[in-house]
Motif scaffolding. Structure first.
Motif, PDB file in Angstrom:
ATOM      1  N   ILE A   5       0.842  -1.199   0.000  1.00  0.00           N
ATOM      2  CA  ILE A   5       0.000   0.000   0.000  1.00  0.00           C
ATOM      3  C   ILE A   5       0.878   1.251   0.000  1.00  0.00           C
ATOM      4  CG2 ILE A   5      -1.764   1.294   1.265  1.00  0.00           C
ATOM      5  CD1 ILE A   5      -2.786  -1.498   2.257  1.00  0.00           C
ATOM      6  N   LEU A   8       2.014   1.713  -3.463  1.00  0.00           N
ATOM      7  CA  LEU A   8       0.947   2.243  -4.312  1.00  0.00           C
ATOM      8  C   LEU A   8       0.759   3.741  -4.075  1.00  0.00           C
ATOM      9  CD1 LEU A   8      -1.222   1.633  -6.412  1.00  0.00           C
ATOM     10  CD2 LEU A   8      -2.759   1.016  -4.544  1.00  0.00           C
ATOM     11  N   VAL A  22      -7.033   3.908  -9.625  1.00  0.00           N
ATOM     12  CA  VAL A  22      -7.008   3.013  -8.469  1.00  0.00           C
ATOM     13  C   VAL A  22      -8.417   2.829  -7.929  1.00  0.00           C
ATOM     14  CG1 VAL A  22      -6.122   2.659  -6.131  1.00  0.00           C
ATOM     15  CG2 VAL A  22      -4.630   3.630  -7.890  1.00  0.00           C
ATOM     16  N   SER A  23      -9.161   3.916  -7.845  1.00  0.00           N
ATOM     17  CA  SER A  23     -10.528   3.858  -7.340  1.00  0.00           C
ATOM     18  C   SER A  23     -11.419   2.999  -8.231  1.00  0.00           C
ATOM     19  CB  SER A  23     -11.103   5.274  -7.230  1.00  0.00           C
ATOM     20  OG  SER A  23     -12.444   5.225  -6.798  1.00  0.00           O
ATOM     21  N   THR A  26     -10.264  -0.766  -7.842  1.00  0.00           N
ATOM     22  CA  THR A  26     -10.364  -1.385  -6.514  1.00  0.00           C
ATOM     23  C   THR A  26     -11.693  -1.158  -5.815  1.00  0.00           C
ATOM     24  OG1 THR A  26      -9.451   0.549  -5.374  1.00  0.00           O
ATOM     25  CG2 THR A  26      -7.879  -1.133  -6.150  1.00  0.00           C
ATOM     26  N   LEU A  33      -8.432   7.612  -0.985  1.00  0.00           N
ATOM     27  CA  LEU A  33      -7.107   7.589  -1.618  1.00  0.00           C
ATOM     28  C   LEU A  33      -6.420   8.945  -1.504  1.00  0.00           C
ATOM     29  CD1 LEU A  33      -8.031   5.510  -4.778  1.00  0.00           C
ATOM     30  CD2 LEU A  33      -6.687   4.731  -2.808  1.00  0.00           C
ATOM     31  N   SER A  50     -10.495  -2.865   2.170  1.00  0.00           N
ATOM     32  CA  SER A  50      -9.826  -1.854   1.340  1.00  0.00           C
ATOM     33  C   SER A  50      -8.335  -2.125   1.246  1.00  0.00           C
ATOM     34  CB  SER A  50     -10.060  -0.454   1.909  1.00  0.00           C
ATOM     35  OG  SER A  50     -11.406  -0.082   1.791  1.00  0.00           O
ATOM     36  N   LYS A  53      -7.682  -4.961  -1.179  1.00  0.00           N
ATOM     37  CA  LYS A  53      -7.888  -4.539  -2.564  1.00  0.00           C
ATOM     38  C   LYS A  53      -6.714  -3.709  -3.071  1.00  0.00           C
ATOM     39  CE  LYS A  53     -12.941  -4.506  -2.408  1.00  0.00           C
ATOM     40  NZ  LYS A  53     -14.122  -3.635  -2.418  1.00  0.00           N
ATOM     41  N   LEU A  54      -6.246  -2.764  -2.257  1.00  0.00           N
ATOM     42  CA  LEU A  54      -5.127  -1.915  -2.662  1.00  0.00           C
ATOM     43  C   LEU A  54      -3.841  -2.726  -2.794  1.00  0.00           C
ATOM     44  CD1 LEU A  54      -5.842   1.260  -0.506  1.00  0.00           C
ATOM     45  CD2 LEU A  54      -6.237   0.957  -2.959  1.00  0.00           C
ATOM     46  N   TYR A  58      -1.640  -3.278  -6.246  1.00  0.00           N
ATOM     47  CA  TYR A  58      -0.206  -2.992  -6.317  1.00  0.00           C
ATOM     48  C   TYR A  58       0.550  -4.205  -6.869  1.00  0.00           C
ATOM     49  CZ  TYR A  58       4.563  -1.950  -4.894  1.00  0.00           C
ATOM     50  OH  TYR A  58       5.915  -1.734  -4.883  1.00  0.00           O
TER      51      TYR A  58
END
Length: 71
Positions: A5, A8, A22-23, A26, A33, A50, A53-54, A58
């Motif tokens: 993260i 990312l 990214v939004s 994910t 973010l 979350s 997902k992030l 990545y």
């Protein structure tokens, strides 16, 4: 997971990938973010969902880079 993260967030700060992208991929809000990117929220405050997902996103980016795919 935290290192992914942080990586990312660094990519977003370096404009390698946008918070919008990214939004969209994910499902994590652009607002969340933005808070992370600007240091107004900590990675530890993310929900597990979350964060997973992030982290997965990545890893996907890193795999694409290793395979020579331009992101």
């Amino acid at each position: 997971m935290r290192e992914n993260i942080d990586g990312l967030i660094e990519m977003m700060n370096d404009q390698f990938v946008t918070a919008y992208t990214v939004s969209k991929v994910t499902g994590v809000s652009q607002y969340q973010l933005s808070l992370l990117k600007n240091g107004k929220s900590k990675v530890g405050n993310l929900s597990l969902d979350s964060a997973e997902k992030l982290s997965a996103f990545y890893e996907e980016i890193q795999k694409d880079i290793e395979e020579g795919n331009v992101y």
